[in-house]
Structures are given as structure tokens and as C-alpha cells.
Write a protein that holds these residues in place. Structure first.
Motif, PDB file in Angstrom:
ATOM      1  N   TYR A  43       0.833  -1.200   0.000  1.00 50.94           N
ATOM      2  CA  TYR A  43       0.000   0.000   0.000  1.00 50.94           C
ATOM      3  C   TYR A  43       0.874   1.259   0.000  1.00 50.94           C
ATOM      4  O   TYR A  43       0.639   2.196  -0.749  1.00 50.94           O
ATOM      5  N   PHE A  44       1.877   1.270   0.862  1.00 55.41           N
ATOM      6  CA  PHE A  44       2.760   2.430   1.015  1.00 55.41           C
ATOM      7  C   PHE A  44       3.471   2.758  -0.290  1.00 55.41           C
ATOM      8  O   PHE A  44       3.522   3.920  -0.702  1.00 55.41           O
ATOM      9  N   THR A  45       4.040   1.762  -0.939  1.00 49.49           N
ATOM     10  CA  THR A  45       4.790   2.021  -2.173  1.00 49.49           C
ATOM     11  C   THR A  45       3.862   2.535  -3.271  1.00 49.49           C
ATOM     12  O   THR A  45       4.230   3.439  -4.022  1.00 49.49           O
ATOM     13  N   THR A  46       2.656   1.983  -3.354  1.00 49.37           N
ATOM     14  CA  THR A  46       1.681   2.480  -4.330  1.00 49.37           C
ATOM     15  C   THR A  46       1.313   3.923  -4.022  1.00 49.37           C
ATOM     16  O   THR A  46       1.294   4.780  -4.906  1.00 49.37           O
ATOM     17  N   TRP A  47       1.042   4.198  -2.731  1.00 50.43           N
ATOM     18  CA  TRP A  47       0.698   5.554  -2.308  1.00 50.43           C
ATOM     19  C   TRP A  47       1.837   6.529  -2.652  1.00 50.43           C
ATOM     20  O   TRP A  47       1.592   7.608  -3.185  1.00 50.43           O
ATOM     21  N   ALA A  48       3.065   6.173  -2.331  1.00 49.16           N
ATOM     22  CA  ALA A  48       4.208   7.050  -2.572  1.00 49.16           C
ATOM     23  C   ALA A  48       4.362   7.350  -4.062  1.00 49.16           C
ATOM     24  O   ALA A  48       4.641   8.493  -4.447  1.00 49.16           O
ATOM     25  N   ARG A  49       4.165   6.356  -4.901  1.00 45.06           N
ATOM     26  CA  ARG A  49       4.267   6.574  -6.349  1.00 45.06           C
ATOM     27  C   ARG A  49       3.152   7.479  -6.865  1.00 45.06           C
ATOM     28  O   ARG A  49       3.342   8.246  -7.798  1.00 45.06           O
ATOM     29  N   GLN A  50       1.977   7.384  -6.252  1.00 47.19           N
ATOM     30  CA  GLN A  50       0.839   8.194  -6.688  1.00 47.19           C
ATOM     31  C   GLN A  50       0.892   9.625  -6.162  1.00 47.19           C
ATOM     32  O   GLN A  50       0.148  10.479  -6.629  1.00 47.19           O
ATOM     33  N   ASN A  51       1.739   9.896  -5.186  1.00 46.29           N
ATOM     34  CA  ASN A  51       1.755  11.202  -4.540  1.00 46.29           C
ATOM     35  C   ASN A  51       3.092  11.939  -4.685  1.00 46.29           C
ATOM     36  O   ASN A  51       3.439  12.762  -3.840  1.00 46.29           O
ATOM     37  N   THR A  52       3.800  11.676  -5.753  1.00 46.78           N
ATOM     38  CA  THR A  52       5.116  12.305  -5.934  1.00 46.78           C
ATOM     39  C   THR A  52       5.033  13.818  -6.114  1.00 46.78           C
ATOM     40  O   THR A  52       6.001  14.524  -5.833  1.00 46.78           O
ATOM     41  N   SER A  53       3.894  14.332  -6.571  1.00 49.54           N
ATOM     42  CA  SER A  53       3.794  15.779  -6.758  1.00 49.54           C
ATOM     43  C   SER A  53       3.603  16.515  -5.432  1.00 49.54           C
ATOM     44  O   SER A  53       3.954  17.684  -5.318  1.00 49.54           O
ATOM     45  N   SER A  54       3.080  15.831  -4.433  1.00 47.78           N
ATOM     46  CA  SER A  54       2.826  16.499  -3.148  1.00 47.78           C
ATOM     47  C   SER A  54       3.728  16.021  -2.018  1.00 47.78           C
ATOM     48  O   SER A  54       3.850  16.705  -1.006  1.00 47.78           O
ATOM     49  N   HIS A  55       4.357  14.860  -2.146  1.00 49.38           N
ATOM     50  CA  HIS A  55       5.179  14.311  -1.066  1.00 49.38           C
ATOM     51  C   HIS A  55       6.530  13.857  -1.621  1.00 49.38           C
ATOM     52  O   HIS A  55       6.595  13.011  -2.507  1.00 49.38           O
ATOM     53  N   ARG A  56       7.572  14.445  -1.058  1.00 53.99           N
ATOM     54  CA  ARG A  56       8.932  14.103  -1.476  1.00 53.99           C
ATOM     55  C   ARG A  56       9.663  13.452  -0.321  1.00 53.99           C
ATOM     56  O   ARG A  56       9.679  13.990   0.780  1.00 53.99           O
ATOM     57  N   CYS A  57      10.284  12.341  -0.596  1.00 52.92           N
ATOM     58  CA  CYS A  57      11.002  11.600   0.438  1.00 52.92           C
ATOM     59  C   CYS A  57      12.506  11.792   0.267  1.00 52.92           C
ATOM     60  O   CYS A  57      13.047  11.593  -0.816  1.00 52.92           O
ATOM     61  N   MET A  58      13.146  12.188   1.357  1.00 57.46           N
ATOM     62  CA  MET A  58      14.602  12.266   1.402  1.00 57.46           C
ATOM     63  C   MET A  58      15.080  11.104   2.270  1.00 57.46           C
ATOM     64  O   MET A  58      14.435  10.765   3.274  1.00 57.46           O
ATOM     65  N   VAL A  59      16.185  10.503   1.887  1.00 59.41           N
ATOM     66  CA  VAL A  59      16.755   9.410   2.674  1.00 59.41           C
ATOM     67  C   VAL A  59      18.207   9.712   3.015  1.00 59.41           C
ATOM     68  O   VAL A  59      18.879  10.478   2.326  1.00 59.41           O
ATOM     69  N   LEU A  60      18.632   9.100   4.070  1.00 55.97           N
ATOM     70  CA  LEU A  60      20.026   9.172   4.501  1.00 55.97           C
ATOM     71  C   LEU A  60      20.573   7.757   4.331  1.00 55.97           C
ATOM     72  O   LEU A  60      19.974   6.794   4.819  1.00 55.97           O
ATOM     73  N   VAL A  61      21.669   7.639   3.597  1.00 52.32           N
ATOM     74  CA  VAL A  61      22.206   6.330   3.223  1.00 52.32           C
ATOM     75  C   VAL A  61      23.643   6.211   3.717  1.00 52.32           C
ATOM     76  O   VAL A  61      24.450   7.119   3.519  1.00 52.32           O
ATOM     77  N   ARG A  62      23.936   5.108   4.379  1.00 50.15           N
ATOM     78  CA  ARG A  62      25.312   4.794   4.784  1.00 50.15           C
ATOM     79  C   ARG A  62      25.717   3.511   4.057  1.00 50.15           C
ATOM     80  O   ARG A  62      25.089   2.473   4.224  1.00 50.15           O
ATOM     81  N   ASP A  63      26.748   3.628   3.242  1.00 52.82           N
ATOM     82  CA  ASP A  63      27.253   2.453   2.516  1.00 52.82           C
ATOM     83  C   ASP A  63      26.135   1.675   1.828  1.00 52.82           C
ATOM     84  O   ASP A  63      26.026   0.466   1.963  1.00 52.82           O
ATOM     85  N   GLU A  64      25.257   2.402   1.112  1.00 54.71           N
ATOM     86  CA  GLU A  64      24.178   1.808   0.322  1.00 54.71           C
ATOM     87  C   GLU A  64      23.004   1.283   1.144  1.00 54.71           C
ATOM     88  O   GLU A  64      22.100   0.649   0.602  1.00 54.71           O
TER      89      GLU A  64
END
Length: 160
Positions: A43-64
Motif C-alpha cells: 500500500y505504502f509504495t503504491t501511495w508514494a508513487r501516486q503522490n510524488t507531486s505532493s510528497h517528497r522523500c529524502m533518505v540518509l544512506v550509509r554504505d548503500e
């Protein structure tokens, strides 16, 4: 500064991992989910793909490996004669995995979201914080406002 750390927008293929971070956050803070993990991730991944114009996700990555996330929700505002295009933001779902907390990484993530908000031309960014995180947000420019009020609405049904 840790050179193995990258702060960047989440890639579409990473949304299942981001969903897993959100799942962890709920388990740590709110108890028992109302759905199973697999159903939630889908559900979450579908929601995130459908809401890219209003919700932007930033991530912090350590060694991939994704070790933190933060979401910037962008809300279009009513035009003004002084500014035809207006928007504000809300910082949501900031989460750093337990083993990486209290090392300044959350602050780097907050700064990256605020930089992105500036690039988008947002007028302001708000955040609804846990008591534990208020000092971190304060260190990165958030401050109380006597003019920003909210009404707590009890939700009785699922949102549309």
C-alpha cells in the motif's frame, strides 16, 4: 563528517525499504499496526508513487543502506495579488534507525529537507514533533509560532 553518508531523494526502487522504515517507526512509537507488514509495504509504495507531486522523500544512506527518512509534504496555497503561486511544506515521518541516533544524522536530514523546501520556493515548513525531537528541530531553525494554530480532529473513518 562521515564520508560514507549520503542524503538524497529516495529512488523509486527504494520505496519498499522506506516503507520498512515507516513500519519500524510505528512499532517503536504507536504499538500494533492495523495491517500486516506485506500489505502495508504494498500500500505504502503504491501511495508514494501516486503522490510524488505532493510528497517528497529524502533518505540518509550509509554504505548503500537506508538508515533514515524524512518526507516533505507540499501544500499549494491560495494565490495572492502579491504572489500568484504559493506553497508551504510540512516535514513528516522523520525517522532514523535506533543505532544511528544522537550522532547529528537527523540534523543533516532536516537540513536537506529545508534546502529542498527552499529550492521549491516554499514560504514555510512546519513540523509536528515528538517531545524528544523538539531540541533537534530547534537547532535547525524551527521555532514556535504564536500565529500557527491547529485543531485536533478525531478521525472516525478512513480518509479518502
Amino acid at each position: 563528517m562521515d564520508n560514507n553518508i549520503t542524503v538524497r531523494p529516495a529512488a523509486p526502487h527504494e520505496l519498499d525499504v522506506v516503507a520498512g522504515l515507516r513500519w519500524q517507526w510505528i512499532l517503536e512509537n504507536e504499538g500494533v499496526p492495523v495491517t500486516g507488514r506485506d500489505e502495508f509495504v504494498q500500500y505504502f509504495t503504491t501511495w508514494a508513487r501516486q503522490n510524488t507531486s505532493s510528497h517528497r522523500c529524502m533518505v540518509l544512506v550509509r554504505d548503500e543502506v537506508l538508515i533514515a527518512m524524512a518526507w516533505l509534504a507540499v501544500l499549494q496555497r491560495v494565490p495572492s495579488p502579491r504572489a500568484l503561486q504559493r506553497a508551504s511544506g510540512d516535514l513528516q515521518c522523520v525517522y532514523v534507525v535506533p543505532g544511528e541516533r544522537d550522532s547529528g544524522l537527523g540534523g543533516r536530514l532536516i537540513d536537506a529537507v529545508l534546502t529542498r523546501a527552499g529550492e521549491l520556493g516554499l514560504e514555510r515548513v512546519t513540523v509536528h514533533s515528538s517531545p524528544r525531537a523538539i531540541p533537534a528541530y530547534s537547532r535547525h531553525g524551527f521555532e514556535p509560532s504564536p500565529r500557527l494554530l491547529h485543531a485536533h480532529i478525531a478521525r472516525t473513518t478512513s480518509c479518502p
